[in-house]
Design a protein around this motif. Structure first.
Motif, PDB file in Angstrom:
ATOM      1  N   PRO A   1       0.822  -1.224   0.000  1.00 37.36           N
ATOM      2  CA  PRO A   1       0.000   0.000   0.000  1.00 37.36           C
ATOM      3  C   PRO A   1       0.848   1.263   0.000  1.00 37.36           C
ATOM      4  O   PRO A   1       0.454   2.276  -0.580  1.00 37.36           O
ATOM      5  CB  PRO A   1      -0.833  -0.128   1.276  1.00 37.36           C
ATOM      6  N   GLY A   2       2.029   1.197   0.639  1.00 36.34           N
ATOM      7  CA  GLY A   2       2.894   2.367   0.672  1.00 36.34           C
ATOM      8  C   GLY A   2       3.407   2.729  -0.716  1.00 36.34           C
ATOM      9  O   GLY A   2       3.486   3.904  -1.073  1.00 36.34           O
ATOM     10  N   PHE A   3       3.747   1.731  -1.510  1.00 40.37           N
ATOM     11  CA  PHE A   3       4.224   1.991  -2.865  1.00 40.37           C
ATOM     12  C   PHE A   3       3.095   2.556  -3.722  1.00 40.37           C
ATOM     13  O   PHE A   3       3.286   3.494  -4.499  1.00 40.37           O
ATOM     14  CB  PHE A   3       4.770   0.701  -3.478  1.00 40.37           C
ATOM     15  N   ALA A   4       1.891   1.997  -3.563  1.00 41.01           N
ATOM     16  CA  ALA A   4       0.739   2.506  -4.319  1.00 41.01           C
ATOM     17  C   ALA A   4       0.452   3.955  -3.941  1.00 41.01           C
ATOM     18  O   ALA A   4       0.149   4.791  -4.805  1.00 41.01           O
ATOM     19  CB  ALA A   4      -0.483   1.630  -4.068  1.00 41.01           C
ATOM     20  N   GLU A   5       0.533   4.256  -2.640  1.00 46.42           N
ATOM     21  CA  GLU A   5       0.275   5.619  -2.180  1.00 46.42           C
ATOM     22  C   GLU A   5       1.337   6.570  -2.727  1.00 46.42           C
ATOM     23  O   GLU A   5       1.027   7.697  -3.142  1.00 46.42           O
ATOM     24  CB  GLU A   5       0.264   5.672  -0.658  1.00 46.42           C
ATOM     25  N   LEU A   6       2.589   6.128  -2.753  1.00 47.07           N
ATOM     26  CA  LEU A   6       3.674   6.959  -3.280  1.00 47.07           C
ATOM     27  C   LEU A   6       3.442   7.267  -4.754  1.00 47.07           C
ATOM     28  O   LEU A   6       3.586   8.422  -5.191  1.00 47.07           O
ATOM     29  CB  LEU A   6       5.012   6.248  -3.085  1.00 47.07           C
ATOM     30  N   CYS A   7       3.081   6.264  -5.534  1.00 44.71           N
ATOM     31  CA  CYS A   7       2.840   6.473  -6.969  1.00 44.71           C
ATOM     32  C   CYS A   7       1.651   7.406  -7.185  1.00 44.71           C
ATOM     33  O   CYS A   7       1.684   8.279  -8.071  1.00 44.71           O
ATOM     34  CB  CYS A   7       2.586   5.129  -7.671  1.00 44.71           C
ATOM     35  N   THR A   8       0.623   7.231  -6.379  1.00 43.30           N
ATOM     36  CA  THR A   8      -0.565   8.081  -6.497  1.00 43.30           C
ATOM     37  C   THR A   8      -0.226   9.525  -6.168  1.00 43.30           C
ATOM     38  O   THR A   8      -0.652  10.460  -6.865  1.00 43.30           O
ATOM     39  CB  THR A   8      -1.676   7.571  -5.567  1.00 43.30           C
ATOM     40  N   GLU A   9       0.554   9.706  -5.118  1.00 42.52           N
ATOM     41  CA  GLU A   9       0.941  11.062  -4.712  1.00 42.52           C
ATOM     42  C   GLU A   9       1.818  11.717  -5.775  1.00 42.52           C
ATOM     43  O   GLU A   9       1.621  12.881  -6.131  1.00 42.52           O
ATOM     44  CB  GLU A   9       1.688  11.000  -3.382  1.00 42.52           C
ATOM     45  N   ARG A  10       2.780  10.987  -6.305  1.00 46.68           N
ATOM     46  CA  ARG A  10       3.679  11.534  -7.336  1.00 46.68           C
ATOM     47  C   ARG A  10       2.916  11.883  -8.611  1.00 46.68           C
ATOM     48  O   ARG A  10       3.305  12.797  -9.351  1.00 46.68           O
ATOM     49  CB  ARG A  10       4.787  10.521  -7.652  1.00 46.68           C
ATOM     50  N   ALA A  11       1.830  11.135  -8.878  1.00 47.35           N
ATOM     51  CA  ALA A  11       1.022  11.405 -10.071  1.00 47.35           C
ATOM     52  C   ALA A  11       0.078  12.577  -9.875  1.00 47.35           C
ATOM     53  O   ALA A  11      -0.576  13.011 -10.837  1.00 47.35           O
ATOM     54  CB  ALA A  11       0.228  10.158 -10.451  1.00 47.35           C
TER      55      ALA A  11
END
Length: 778
Positions: A607-617
């Protein structure tokens, strides 16, 4: 916790669109072969639509067909939609019908397929399968056709219990599927060379080559209508008194009247009628009507303003009653004759003879489809399911006429040669094509740990057939069926040894294939089919590589499995502090420290990686759209480098490829400049172009991040010169991209909006945009 993303729902809109396109092609295309293929696709899409409507197809599942296990090979339409048909099922093939005719009806056999499957388990059938195993005289087109061969091998080794367990698994489908191979007179022999397609497929493609309409019309004119036109002119010239009509010429230029028309000089037609003239004129008119019944491609002979049509009209009038001709009619005939004589020469003249001889030579040349038929006939004499060891057998001229390059290119797709040679020749022109031929090699690598030669050959045949399966559309992080999930492959697992030699061979092949793909197609992402083969090789080499697939934005589930985080860590270790990390502002420390895990749909996710990608996008706001998903997926690709870092780190490719990296970066840059310079009208195609060039840009940055500083500067100077050689509109539009590269290469960074430099003119180049992309403005 990451923002919850609504689960995508598969609907019928895509299927309906494919069905509409297929119907349009099947009804309107000029090529009958293409119409026939489109009609077949229409039937398949109708099956998909009907199955979805009845609830018999669960699109998005590993088992979309009710009551059919995941290991069964399905007929899959474009986009991953199962049609409900089973490729090892369907109507009996000729060899099955022939066998069936000689068999008694055994007890308990309810269908023709069950009769055949039952016979192959009896003594005679087992003897036949055993002989086929030893000789290799069989073909496995779909994996199921290797199942009873596996049973036979197990029984021959005294493994009755394993054989019975396998038969129990197969039994529920024995009434529908072929579990036996197709017989063949020639042994199946795995080879170190590969081919893109079989001879039979090439023959089918050559048979479908049609004469281009323009060429067909030209040949019809040269062979049929010009001779008739010549005869009509000659007939009227016979009626001329005095000098033949012609257009006046002075100094090589036509002399024109005040109205701009050419000035006609010479005698007048229709002044005398030689003996037999009228009968010869009638015969010409009859000949024209007869030819017109058989030759209808060219419409010019019927055009009322064409000279040939007008001249025939005057002929008909003369035959009926020459006295009905007016002075204007005779003047029109005189002008037609004058134009003809001036342009082509008078009948019997050297000028006309040269013109007609050249036209006859052109008309006598074999057409493209005629040459294709000749080449196909040459290939028909060869085994259809094999390849060509050489092109000499089909490339010889036909009647002194060379085979056109475009036909030889079709034949080359059946040429058997090492993969690198086919890449060099352009036969393998993309990573996708490379992925289709690679199983011919990886199947042998996977079989290297099998001692028994019969089983090794069988394993190779089954593996190659399995890799021809088309992928399903899957939701909820499900994975495609793996080779080891086939029950007959699982049954022979204990007989495969993972010894040092087999692992070394797998690793060597993995390095060679990875290097070949990256150096041959440096501008493109490694396609999913190729990643599957690399994964299989890595597994054989006992390497646990977190190779990641390209995800589809329209069915993205809003999360990533753990291997994406593992791949991102690998990239962080390799690229920390490099041009790539600065350009994309990669949080290497965060990635190296991130270690979270959560079960979703039975899978380990981060979930942390998904959240990071979402935030960067910049996609933190809740919602769902393809564009939003695409921006998140692109960030995952950036952080993982889409397998480049994993392969470079695990296989030591940085050292191996370092001398070639500047050149690979140049190839990426040249390719994306060509793509960006193309005139593309359709908006979807323009969006795809931007995404593809952004991916090439990312690959380029990866290569540049591993070169020395002087090599980077040389590249920047070369790239700037290359850009300035393009047209002004491209230079103006692409300048923010180029400025962004130079800005970060100078040690600077972008701000939070992805801009830098004076007035923020330098920009970070990404492919996806939730809205109109700035590179498409203006």
């Amino acid at each position: 916790m990451p923002t919850e993303t609504p689960s995508p729902r598969v609907n019928t809109s895509y299927v309906l669109d494919q069905l509409r396109r297929g119907l349009e092609t099947s009804l309107r295309h000029s090529d009958p072969a293409i119409r026939a293929r489109a009609a077949e696709k229409v039937e398949r899409w109708c099956s998909v639509l009907e199955g979805m409507a009845r609830g018999a197809l669960s699109v998005g599942s590993r088992t979309p067909v009710e009551g059919v296990p995941a290991w069964v090979t399905l007929d899959v339409a474009h986009g991953g939609f199962a049609t409900g048909q089973l490729l090892a099922g369907g109507p009996l093939e000729p060899y099955e019908q022939e066998r069936l005719a000689s068999l008694p009806n055994p007890e308990g056999a309810t269908t023709e397929r069950s009769r055949l499957n039952a016979w192959f388990l009896r003594d005679d059938g087992q003897r036949e399968l055993s002989a086929a195993l030893h000789s290799g005289c069989y073909r496995v087109r779909v994996p199921e056709e290797g199942a009873l061969l596996t049973v036979t091998w197990l029984l021959g080794r005294g493994e009755s219990e394993r054989a019975l367990e396998l038969l129990e698994t197969l039994a529920p489908l024995a009434d529908r599927l072929r579990f036996y191979p197709a017989p063949d007179a020639r042994p199946f022999s795995p080879s170190a060379v590969v081919r893109v397609q079989t001879v039979r497929t090439t023959v089918e493609q050559l048979d479908s080559v049609q004469l281009r309409p323009q060429i067909a019309k030209m040949n019809e004119t040269l062979r049929v209508w010009n001779p008739l036109y010549d005869r009509a002119v000659e007939l009227f010239l016979e009626t001329v008194r005095g000098e033949l009509p012609h257009l006046a010429v002075e100094g090589g230029e036509l002399v024109r009247r005040p109205d701009g028309q050419g000035r006609v000089e010479g005698g007048w037609p229709c002044q005398s009628w030689p003996e037999g003239w009228h009968e010869r004129a009638r015969q010409l008119l009859r000949d024209y009507e007869a030819e017109r019944l058989n030759h209808t491609l060219c419409g010019k002979p019927e055009h009322p303003k064409a000279n040939f049509a007008r001249l025939r009209g005057f002929l008909e009038q003369c035959v009926a009653d020459a006295r009905s001709l007016t002075g204007r009619d005779v003047g029109s005939i005189r002008k037609i004759l004058a134009s003809y004589v001036t342009r082509h020469g008078a009948p019997g003249s050297e000028q006309l003879r040269r013109v007609r001889d050249e036209q006859a030579r052109m008309a006598a040349q074999p057409t493209g489809n005629e040459l294709a038929m000749q080449v196909a006939d040459r290939l028909r004499a060869l085994p259809g399911d094999e390849g060509l060891s050489t092109l000499e057998v089909v490339s010889a001229p036909v009647g002194g006429h060379p085979i056109p390059p475009h036909l030889l290119e079709k034949v080359e797709r059946s040429l058997e040669a090492p993969i690198d040679q086919l890449v060099e020749r352009g036969v393998i022109g993309s990573g996708e094509v490379l992925a289709t031929v690679l199983p011919q090699i990886t199947s042998q690598v996977g079989a290297a740990g099998i001692e028994d030669p019969d089983l090794r050959r069988l394993y190779t045949a089954i593996y190659a057939a399995f890799r021809r399966r088309r992928s399903l559309l899957l939701l909820d992080l499900q994975h495609q069926v793996r080779f080891d999930e086939l029950p007959w492959v699982e049954a022979i697992r204990p007989f495969r040894k993972s010894d040092l030699g087999a692992r070394a061979l797998a690793r060597q092949t993995l390095e060679q294939v990875s290097t070949l793909a990256l150096t041959s197609f440096p501008q493109t992402l490694l396609p999913n089919k190729l990643i599957q083969e690399l994964y299989a090789l890595a597994k054989g080499a006992d390497l646990k590589l977190p190779l990641v697939e390209e995800l589809a934005a329209d069915i993205f589930m809003g999360t990533f499995s753990m291997k994406y985080l593992d791949a991102a860590r690998s990239a962080a270790r390799l690229l920390e502090g490099t041009l790539y990390a600065r350009y994309y502002d990669v949080p290497t420390e965060l990635l190296l420290e991130l270690d979270d895990r959560e079960k979703r749909w039975g899978k380990d996710t981060s979930p942390g990686f998904a959240e990071l990608c979402t935030e960067r996008a910049g996609a933190k706001q809740a919602g769902w759209s393809v564009a939003r998903n695409g921006t998140i997926i692109e960030q995952a690709q950036i952080l993982t480098t889409h397998n480049l870092a994993v392969l470079f780190e695990a296989l030591g490719l940085a050292a191996t490829l370092r001398p070639a990296l500047p050149h690979l970066a140049e190839l990426c840059f040249q390719w994306l400049v060509r793509q960006q310079s193309m005139k593309i009208d359709h908006w979807k195609a323009r969006l795809q172009m931007v995404k593809n060039t952004a991916y090439a840009w990312r690959q380029m940055l990866f290569f540049l991040s591993l070169v020395e500083r002087f090599a980077l500067q040389e590249f920047l100077d070369w790239a700037r010169e290359h850009v300035e050689e393009q047209d002004e509109a491209f230079v103006r539009r692409f300048e923010p991209v180029m400025a962004g590269l130079e800005w970060v290469s100078a040690g600077k960074t972008f701000d939070a909006s992805g801009r830098g430099g004076p007035m923020g003119r330098a920009r970070r180049f990404l492919g996806w945009s939730d809205g109109r992309h700035w590179l498409l403005e203006g």
